[in-house]
Scaffold this active site. Sequence first.
Site, PDB file in Angstrom:
ATOM      1  N   ASP A  16      38.373  36.562-106.913  1.00 38.62           N
ATOM      2  CA  ASP A  16      37.479  35.709-106.103  1.00 38.62           C
ATOM      3  C   ASP A  16      35.992  35.750-106.477  1.00 38.62           C
ATOM      4  O   ASP A  16      35.125  35.826-105.590  1.00 38.62           O
ATOM      5  CB  ASP A  16      37.639  36.060-104.604  1.00 38.62           C
ATOM      6  CG  ASP A  16      39.062  35.820-104.098  1.00 38.62           C
ATOM      7  OD1 ASP A  16      39.911  35.365-104.880  1.00 38.62           O
ATOM      8  OD2 ASP A  16      39.321  36.078-102.902  1.00 38.62           O
ATOM      9  N   ASP A  54      39.933  32.025-103.972  1.00 38.52           N
ATOM     10  CA  ASP A  54      40.194  31.761-102.566  1.00 38.52           C
ATOM     11  C   ASP A  54      40.076  30.241-102.424  1.00 38.52           C
ATOM     12  O   ASP A  54      39.090  29.650-102.904  1.00 38.52           O
ATOM     13  CB  ASP A  54      39.096  32.483-101.750  1.00 38.52           C
ATOM     14  CG  ASP A  54      39.554  32.950-100.389  1.00 38.52           C
ATOM     15  OD1 ASP A  54      40.733  33.336-100.243  1.00 38.52           O
ATOM     16  OD2 ASP A  54      38.712  32.945 -99.462  1.00 38.52           O
ATOM     17  N   HIS A  56      40.802  27.376 -99.665  1.00 37.72           N
ATOM     18  CA  HIS A  56      41.239  26.994 -98.318  1.00 37.72           C
ATOM     19  C   HIS A  56      41.110  25.497 -98.047  1.00 37.72           C
ATOM     20  O   HIS A  56      40.111  24.880 -98.440  1.00 37.72           O
ATOM     21  CB  HIS A  56      40.394  27.725 -97.271  1.00 37.72           C
ATOM     22  CG  HIS A  56      40.439  29.215 -97.360  1.00 37.72           C
ATOM     23  ND1 HIS A  56      41.616  29.930 -97.433  1.00 37.72           N
ATOM     24  CD2 HIS A  56      39.435  30.148 -97.373  1.00 37.72           C
ATOM     25  CE1 HIS A  56      41.324  31.229 -97.480  1.00 37.72           C
ATOM     26  NE2 HIS A  56      40.028  31.391 -97.453  1.00 37.72           N
ATOM     27  N   HIS A  60      40.809  25.624 -91.961  1.00 43.02           N
ATOM     28  CA  HIS A  60      41.675  26.788 -92.193  1.00 43.02           C
ATOM     29  C   HIS A  60      41.628  27.761 -91.018  1.00 43.02           C
ATOM     30  O   HIS A  60      40.589  27.888 -90.351  1.00 43.02           O
ATOM     31  CB  HIS A  60      41.218  27.501 -93.476  1.00 43.02           C
ATOM     32  CG  HIS A  60      42.174  28.543 -93.950  1.00 43.02           C
ATOM     33  ND1 HIS A  60      41.866  29.881 -93.941  1.00 43.02           N
ATOM     34  CD2 HIS A  60      43.434  28.444 -94.421  1.00 43.02           C
ATOM     35  CE1 HIS A  60      42.907  30.565 -94.413  1.00 43.02           C
ATOM     36  NE2 HIS A  60      43.868  29.717 -94.715  1.00 43.02           N
ATOM     37  N   HIS A 100      34.343  28.801 -95.875  1.00 43.16           N
ATOM     38  CA  HIS A 100      34.068  29.237 -97.252  1.00 43.16           C
ATOM     39  C   HIS A 100      35.195  28.785 -98.167  1.00 43.16           C
ATOM     40  O   HIS A 100      36.321  28.599 -97.729  1.00 43.16           O
ATOM     41  CB  HIS A 100      33.929  30.769 -97.313  1.00 43.16           C
ATOM     42  CG  HIS A 100      35.205  31.481 -96.974  1.00 43.16           C
ATOM     43  ND1 HIS A 100      35.624  31.687 -95.669  1.00 43.16           N
ATOM     44  CD2 HIS A 100      36.195  31.987 -97.757  1.00 43.16           C
ATOM     45  CE1 HIS A 100      36.787  32.303 -95.672  1.00 43.16           C
ATOM     46  NE2 HIS A 100      37.172  32.486 -96.922  1.00 43.16           N
ATOM     47  N   LYS A 125      44.824  30.999-103.766  1.00 47.13           N
ATOM     48  CA  LYS A 125      45.488  31.585-102.596  1.00 47.13           C
ATOM     49  C   LYS A 125      44.758  31.173-101.326  1.00 47.13           C
ATOM     50  O   LYS A 125      43.599  30.768-101.382  1.00 47.13           O
ATOM     51  CB  LYS A 125      45.507  33.115-102.728  1.00 47.13           C
ATOM     52  CG  LYS A 125      44.112  33.683-102.801  1.00 47.13           C
ATOM     53  CD  LYS A 125      44.118  35.169-103.017  1.00 47.13           C
ATOM     54  CE  LYS A 125      42.716  35.711-103.063  1.00 47.13           C
ATOM     55  NZ  LYS A 125      41.934  35.484-101.841  1.00 47.13           N
ATOM     56  N   CYS A 170      39.835  41.146-100.310  1.00 49.82           N
ATOM     57  CA  CYS A 170      40.799  40.614-101.274  1.00 49.82           C
ATOM     58  C   CYS A 170      41.130  41.573-102.424  1.00 49.82           C
ATOM     59  O   CYS A 170      42.267  41.630-102.870  1.00 49.82           O
ATOM     60  CB  CYS A 170      40.349  39.247-101.747  1.00 49.82           C
ATOM     61  SG  CYS A 170      40.457  38.051-100.378  1.00 49.82           S
TER      62      CYS A 170
HETATM   63  C1  VGL Z   1      37.709  37.207 -98.837  1.00 50.95           C
HETATM   64  C2  VGL Z   1      37.132  37.102 -96.620  1.00 50.95           C
HETATM   65  C3  VGL Z   1      37.703  35.852 -96.510  1.00 50.95           C
HETATM   66  C4  VGL Z   1      37.672  37.970-100.124  1.00 50.95           C
HETATM   67  C5  VGL Z   1      38.289  35.959 -98.752  1.00 50.95           C
HETATM   68  O1  VGL Z   1      37.754  37.346-101.205  1.00 50.95           O
HETATM   69  O2  VGL Z   1      37.552  39.206-100.061  1.00 50.95           O
HETATM   70  N1  VGL Z   1      37.141  37.766 -97.765  1.00 50.95           N
HETATM   71  N2  VGL Z   1      38.276  35.294 -97.580  1.00 50.95           N
HETATM   72 ZN    ZN Z   2      38.989  33.282 -97.507  1.00 51.61          ZN
END
Ligand code: VGL
Ligand code: ZN
Length: 224
Positions: A16, A54, A56, A60, A100, A125, A170
Amino acid sequence: MTAWSPTSTDALLVIDMQRDFLPGGALAVSGGDAILPGINSAASRFEHVILTQDWHPRGHISFASTHQGRVPWAQTPALTPEGRLILHTPYGAQDLWPDHCVQGTAGAELHPGLAIPHAALILRKGLHPEIDSYSAFMENDHKTPTGLAGYLRERGITRLFFCGLAYDFCVGFSAVAAARLGFESIVIEDLARAIDLSNTVRDTNAAFAETGVARIRSAALIEG
Ligand code: VGL
Ligand code: ZN
């Protein structure tokens, strides 16, 4: 110090490294930009590199904005004693975040400073509207796989190194899931940064100890 030299059965997972998680982004992780050069340099030592994103849909389940009276079925989010905004979902407690990494937006793009042209796969994901996925292997319901384990196994990859964002979400969830799935899992600590909510770093380190995830420094990665 143990030296680790990447072989053809190893892969580096870069988790990510997207605009929204870097300074200036919607869910910026402090110091996220400082790890970019080290990640690029570590990646150059690996034959196999996988990037995750990430990714979404709008509305979401993990977005706080989704639950502000706009979605009729949504329950009211709760604030934990530690100050975490959570939603009780059919799969358990889900942290809520600012919007996000919305599919197709600039914030969801991989950071332009990432220079890993030989990465073979970009795994997205968190696509299901009603299930989040911190892990690159298994969604937060603990039963919906992303397909990454099958991809890695089919390619004969048995040992995984993790870096990126965020250490306590993540990266941590991915490394623990990988260990549970039978991969040797190693987190490169100085090439990750944490969001650091209440006890999340402590809990992540405890989960690493419990599942046998190793923690190393990037200086221990040497050429084979
Ligand atoms: C993540 C919070 C929400 C991450 C992703 O990549 O760690 N954290 N979505
Ligand atoms: Zn996320």
